[in-house]
Design a protein around this motif. Structure first.
Motif, short mmCIF file in Angstrom:
data_model
loop_
_atom_site.label_atom_id
_atom_site.label_comp_id
_atom_site.label_asym_id
_atom_site.label_seq_id
_atom_site.Cartn_x
_atom_site.Cartn_y
_atom_site.Cartn_z
N GLY A 24 19.82 -30.40 6.65
CA GLY A 24 20.29 -30.78 7.97
C GLY A 24 20.28 -29.59 8.90
N ARG A 25 20.51 -29.85 10.17
CA ARG A 25 20.39 -28.78 11.17
C ARG A 25 21.63 -27.90 11.25
N THR A 26 22.80 -28.45 10.95
CA THR A 26 24.04 -27.70 11.19
C THR A 26 24.74 -27.34 9.89
N GLN A 27 25.12 -26.06 9.77
CA GLN A 27 25.83 -25.61 8.59
C GLN A 27 27.17 -26.34 8.45
N GLY A 28 27.87 -26.52 9.58
CA GLY A 28 29.16 -27.19 9.54
C GLY A 28 29.05 -28.62 9.03
N GLY A 29 28.04 -29.34 9.48
CA GLY A 29 27.85 -30.72 9.02
C GLY A 29 27.51 -30.78 7.55
N LEU A 30 26.71 -29.84 7.08
CA LEU A 30 26.36 -29.80 5.66
C LEU A 30 27.59 -29.48 4.81
#
Length: 247
Positions: free
Chosen positions: A39-45
């Motif tokens: 995914g694009r965002t570390q926080g979302g992952l």
């Protein structure tokens, strides 16, 4: 039925931080697969990993990656080979809408972005992961598609065109690997409560649409190594809800 039908399977999910990709990642993890979440965002992952760990006691492998730089997929294939030597499941859910606009007014930068994410990245994904899927005893590749491929509509040019290209590419590839253990599926989720849907239909009440989690059982079923009667060539599963979310 085995409550963990995907035990010891390795699954890569693109677009895993939200929507259908996130639902697929959670469903595969609950079914026993080790999930490589892209995914694009570390926080979302990290939020996804927290949920997977809370429910399964196992962590996912997190890969922050922007498909607008698709050459990074080449390195991903090498890394997966180094660590696991194979890949059993791919769920390619990442995509962009590309805006709703008259064809003659499409912004060139948005066109290029949509082409890169929806089509070129699919080719690079296949190119990088085919050897890994062939190394599995039953490689399963699930590509998210759309009814706009067969039902084009005004103002949907970038999305419809790039998804049509993706479908053609997947069908060609499936013909090439039909004598291997790899099988490809095109999955049309239809109307669903996602951010992309809200972008396309800002006036629509999202509570009238099914949640992405509802399609997860079908993704798990399609990902299994057991013979589910999948044909050698890809088929489009589109009426999943009418079938109770099952084949």
């Amino acid at each position: 039925m085995d409550s963990k039908p995907l035990n010891n399977r390795i699954a890569l999910v693109t677009g895993a931080t939200r929507g259908i990709g996130q639902a697929a990642a959670l469903g595969l993890a609950r079914a026993g697969a080790h999930v490589i979440a892209l995914g694009r965002t570390q926080g979302g992952l990290e939020a996804l990993d927290d949920q997977i760990f809370a429910e399964t006691g196992a962590h996912a492998t997190l890969v922050p990656m922007d498909l607008k730089q698709p050459e990074t997929l080449d390195a991903l294939g090498a890394t997966i080979h180094e660590r696991w030597g194979r890949l059993d499941i791919v769920v390619h859910a990442a995509a962009v809408l590309g805006g709703i606009s008259p064809t003659g007014h499409i912004d060139p930068k948005r066109w290029d972005e949509t082409l890169t994410v929806n089509l070129t990245a699919t080719w690079r994904l296949i190119r990088a992961l085919e050897p890994l899927l062939k190394a599995s005893d039953a490689g399963r590749a699930i590509f998210l598609t759309t009814g706009r491929v067969v039902r084009p509509k005004a103002f949907w040019g970038p999305y419809a065109a790039t998804k049509a290209g993706m479908e053609a590419l997947v069908r060609c590839w499936a013909d090439e690997v039909e004598h291997t253990p790899v099988r490809a599926v095109l999955l049309d989720p239809n109307q669903m409560r996602t951010r992309m849907r809200a972008e396309a239909y800002p006036g629509e009440d999202p509570m009238t649409l099914p949640e992405p989690a509802e399609i997860a059982p079908l993704v798990v079923q399609l990902a299994q190594a057991t013979d589910l009667g999948l044909p050698d060539r890809p088929v489009v599963f589109s009426d999943w809800k009418a079938a109770g979310g099952k084949l």
